[in-house]
Design a protein around this motif. Structure first.
Motif, PDB file in Angstrom:
ATOM      1  N   VAL A 146      -0.384   4.946 -13.739  1.00  0.00           N
ATOM      2  CA  VAL A 146      -0.027   6.174 -14.461  1.00  0.00           C
ATOM      3  C   VAL A 146       1.254   5.910 -15.252  1.00  0.00           C
ATOM      4  O   VAL A 146       1.948   4.913 -15.036  1.00  0.00           O
ATOM      5  CB  VAL A 146       0.187   7.375 -13.504  1.00  0.00           C
ATOM      6  N   GLN A 147       1.587   6.838 -16.135  1.00  0.00           N
ATOM      7  CA  GLN A 147       2.827   6.699 -16.896  1.00  0.00           C
ATOM      8  C   GLN A 147       4.023   6.770 -15.950  1.00  0.00           C
ATOM      9  O   GLN A 147       4.000   7.496 -14.958  1.00  0.00           O
ATOM     10  CB  GLN A 147       2.928   7.777 -17.971  1.00  0.00           C
ATOM     11  N   GLN A 148       5.053   6.034 -16.249  1.00  0.00           N
ATOM     12  CA  GLN A 148       6.270   6.029 -15.447  1.00  0.00           C
ATOM     13  C   GLN A 148       7.116   7.277 -15.723  1.00  0.00           C
ATOM     14  O   GLN A 148       7.845   7.743 -14.868  1.00  0.00           O
ATOM     15  CB  GLN A 148       7.060   4.735 -15.734  1.00  0.00           C
ATOM     16  N   ARG A 149       6.995   7.843 -16.902  1.00  0.00           N
ATOM     17  CA  ARG A 149       7.815   8.999 -17.300  1.00  0.00           C
ATOM     18  C   ARG A 149       7.291  10.285 -16.670  1.00  0.00           C
ATOM     19  O   ARG A 149       6.133  10.652 -16.848  1.00  0.00           O
ATOM     20  CB  ARG A 149       7.809   9.140 -18.818  1.00  0.00           C
ATOM     21  N   ASP A 150       8.131  10.957 -15.911  1.00  0.00           N
ATOM     22  CA  ASP A 150       7.803  12.243 -15.316  1.00  0.00           C
ATOM     23  C   ASP A 150       7.671  13.268 -16.440  1.00  0.00           C
ATOM     24  O   ASP A 150       8.627  13.488 -17.185  1.00  0.00           O
ATOM     25  CB  ASP A 150       8.917  12.654 -14.349  1.00  0.00           C
ATOM     26  N   PRO A 151       6.504  13.903 -16.598  1.00  0.00           N
ATOM     27  CA  PRO A 151       6.325  14.822 -17.725  1.00  0.00           C
ATOM     28  C   PRO A 151       7.152  16.105 -17.613  1.00  0.00           C
ATOM     29  O   PRO A 151       7.286  16.835 -18.580  1.00  0.00           O
ATOM     30  CB  PRO A 151       4.831  15.130 -17.710  1.00  0.00           C
ATOM     31  N   TYR A 152       7.721  16.373 -16.464  1.00  0.00           N
ATOM     32  CA  TYR A 152       8.526  17.582 -16.292  1.00  0.00           C
ATOM     33  C   TYR A 152      10.017  17.313 -16.440  1.00  0.00           C
ATOM     34  O   TYR A 152      10.734  18.107 -17.032  1.00  0.00           O
ATOM     35  CB  TYR A 152       8.224  18.253 -14.944  1.00  0.00           C
ATOM     36  N   SER A 153      10.513  16.203 -15.923  1.00  0.00           N
ATOM     37  CA  SER A 153      11.957  15.914 -16.016  1.00  0.00           C
ATOM     38  C   SER A 153      12.298  14.992 -17.172  1.00  0.00           C
ATOM     39  O   SER A 153      13.434  14.960 -17.620  1.00  0.00           O
ATOM     40  CB  SER A 153      12.457  15.286 -14.711  1.00  0.00           C
ATOM     41  N   GLY A 154      11.324  14.195 -17.623  1.00  0.00           N
ATOM     42  CA  GLY A 154      11.580  13.214 -18.673  1.00  0.00           C
ATOM     43  C   GLY A 154      12.158  11.910 -18.147  1.00  0.00           C
ATOM     44  O   GLY A 154      12.359  10.976 -18.908  1.00  0.00           O
ATOM     45  N   ALA A 155      12.426  11.827 -16.860  1.00  0.00           N
ATOM     46  CA  ALA A 155      12.983  10.611 -16.259  1.00  0.00           C
ATOM     47  C   ALA A 155      11.859   9.613 -15.948  1.00  0.00           C
ATOM     48  O   ALA A 155      10.745   9.997 -15.590  1.00  0.00           O
ATOM     49  CB  ALA A 155      13.738  10.954 -14.986  1.00  0.00           C
ATOM     50  N   ASN A 156      12.159   8.341 -16.060  1.00  0.00           N
ATOM     51  CA  ASN A 156      11.197   7.278 -15.753  1.00  0.00           C
ATOM     52  C   ASN A 156      11.259   6.960 -14.259  1.00  0.00           C
ATOM     53  O   ASN A 156      11.895   5.986 -13.851  1.00  0.00           O
ATOM     54  CB  ASN A 156      11.475   6.046 -16.603  1.00  0.00           C
ATOM     55  N   VAL A 157      10.577   7.792 -13.463  1.00  0.00           N
ATOM     56  CA  VAL A 157      10.711   7.718 -12.008  1.00  0.00           C
ATOM     57  C   VAL A 157       9.395   7.826 -11.236  1.00  0.00           C
ATOM     58  O   VAL A 157       9.415   7.852 -10.009  1.00  0.00           O
ATOM     59  CB  VAL A 157      11.660   8.823 -11.489  1.00  0.00           C
ATOM     60  N   MET A 158       8.264   7.902 -11.899  1.00  0.00           N
ATOM     61  CA  MET A 158       7.020   8.182 -11.179  1.00  0.00           C
ATOM     62  C   MET A 158       6.676   7.120 -10.140  1.00  0.00           C
ATOM     63  O   MET A 158       6.028   7.431  -9.138  1.00  0.00           O
ATOM     64  CB  MET A 158       5.861   8.387 -12.147  1.00  0.00           C
ATOM     65  N   SER A 159       7.134   5.897 -10.313  1.00  0.00           N
ATOM     66  CA  SER A 159       6.861   4.856  -9.317  1.00  0.00           C
ATOM     67  C   SER A 159       7.547   5.165  -7.987  1.00  0.00           C
ATOM     68  O   SER A 159       7.213   4.575  -6.971  1.00  0.00           O
ATOM     69  CB  SER A 159       7.290   3.483  -9.829  1.00  0.00           C
ATOM     70  N   ARG A 160       8.481   6.104  -7.986  1.00  0.00           N
ATOM     71  CA  ARG A 160       9.153   6.522  -6.746  1.00  0.00           C
ATOM     72  C   ARG A 160       8.474   7.726  -6.096  1.00  0.00           C
ATOM     73  O   ARG A 160       8.959   8.261  -5.104  1.00  0.00           O
ATOM     74  CB  ARG A 160      10.610   6.869  -7.032  1.00  0.00           C
ATOM     75  N   GLY A 161       7.357   8.168  -6.667  1.00  0.00           N
ATOM     76  CA  GLY A 161       6.640   9.313  -6.130  1.00  0.00           C
ATOM     77  C   GLY A 161       5.958   8.994  -4.812  1.00  0.00           C
ATOM     78  O   GLY A 161       5.864   7.835  -4.393  1.00  0.00           O
ATOM     79  N   LEU A 162       5.480  10.044  -4.159  1.00  0.00           N
ATOM     80  CA  LEU A 162       4.828   9.916  -2.856  1.00  0.00           C
ATOM     81  C   LEU A 162       3.317  10.034  -2.986  1.00  0.00           C
ATOM     82  O   LEU A 162       2.813  11.022  -3.538  1.00  0.00           O
ATOM     83  CB  LEU A 162       5.333  10.997  -1.908  1.00  0.00           C
ATOM     84  N   PRO A 197       0.819  -1.218   0.000  1.00  0.00           N
ATOM     85  CA  PRO A 197       0.000   0.000   0.000  1.00  0.00           C
ATOM     86  C   PRO A 197       0.853   1.268   0.000  1.00  0.00           C
ATOM     87  O   PRO A 197       1.836   1.375   0.733  1.00  0.00           O
ATOM     88  CB  PRO A 197      -0.815  -0.122   1.294  1.00  0.00           C
ATOM     89  N   GLU A 198       0.461   2.190  -0.877  1.00  0.00           N
ATOM     90  CA  GLU A 198       1.060   3.518  -1.022  1.00  0.00           C
ATOM     91  C   GLU A 198       2.523   3.497  -1.448  1.00  0.00           C
ATOM     92  O   GLU A 198       3.250   4.461  -1.245  1.00  0.00           O
ATOM     93  CB  GLU A 198       0.836   4.346   0.238  1.00  0.00           C
ATOM     94  N   ARG A 199       2.957   2.414  -2.057  1.00  0.00           N
ATOM     95  CA  ARG A 199       4.297   2.320  -2.638  1.00  0.00           C
ATOM     96  C   ARG A 199       4.136   2.044  -4.119  1.00  0.00           C
ATOM     97  O   ARG A 199       3.295   1.260  -4.535  1.00  0.00           O
ATOM     98  CB  ARG A 199       5.086   1.163  -2.023  1.00  0.00           C
ATOM     99  N   GLY A 200       4.950   2.665  -4.934  1.00  0.00           N
ATOM    100  CA  GLY A 200       4.861   2.473  -6.368  1.00  0.00           C
ATOM    101  C   GLY A 200       5.725   1.320  -6.856  1.00  0.00           C
ATOM    102  O   GLY A 200       6.734   0.975  -6.246  1.00  0.00           O
ATOM    103  N   VAL A 201       5.300   0.744  -7.973  1.00  0.00           N
ATOM    104  CA  VAL A 201       6.032  -0.322  -8.647  1.00  0.00           C
ATOM    105  C   VAL A 201       5.995  -0.036 -10.142  1.00  0.00           C
ATOM    106  O   VAL A 201       4.941   0.304 -10.682  1.00  0.00           O
ATOM    107  CB  VAL A 201       5.387  -1.700  -8.363  1.00  0.00           C
TER     108      VAL A 201
END
Length: 127
Positions: A54-70, A28-32
């Protein structure tokens, strides 16, 4: 849930779905991060056992990091804060809630269902 063979494609009304993982595999509340039809996506399980994709690609940085979001909330909205520049998105719709003076860039979202403990994700993002 990789078996070495192509995943079974299931259909819901208007949507083709593929099994990605078991609900129990998501904390729960952790991204994968996962790969669905050649696209990187981020899956989030909430404390009420709903799953959002959601998409993994951060639309602002371009990095594939959204699963590390809060995961959090803003009022009644379930949110995701991007890990790079901290923009906040509505986890259900992908709408950017924090454009901070810039043109808002939203996250794409995917249809998702949980059947018999298996998380199924749509092959195509929502329009």
């Amino acid at each position: 849930m990789s078996t070495g063979t192509a995943p079974e494609v299931l259909t819901a009304p208007g949507t083709a779905l593929v099994p990605v993982c078991r609900l129990a595999d998501l904390q729960p509340e952790r991204g994968v991060a996962a790969l669905v039809a050649g696209r990187q996506v981020a899956l989030f399980r909430t404390v009420d056992d709903r799953v959002h994709v959601v998409q993994q690609r951060d639309p602002y940085s371009g990095a594939n990091v959204m699963s590390r979001g809060l995961v959090g909330t803003r009022g009644e909205r379930l949110t995701l804060a991007g890990p790079m520049y901290k923009q906040v998105f509505d986890l259900g719709t992908g709408e950017c809630l924090d454009a901070q003076g810039a043109e808002p860039r939203h996250l794409r979202t995917w249809p998702v269902e949980v059947r018999d403990g298996v998380v199924l994700v749509g092959l195509d993002p929502r329009p």
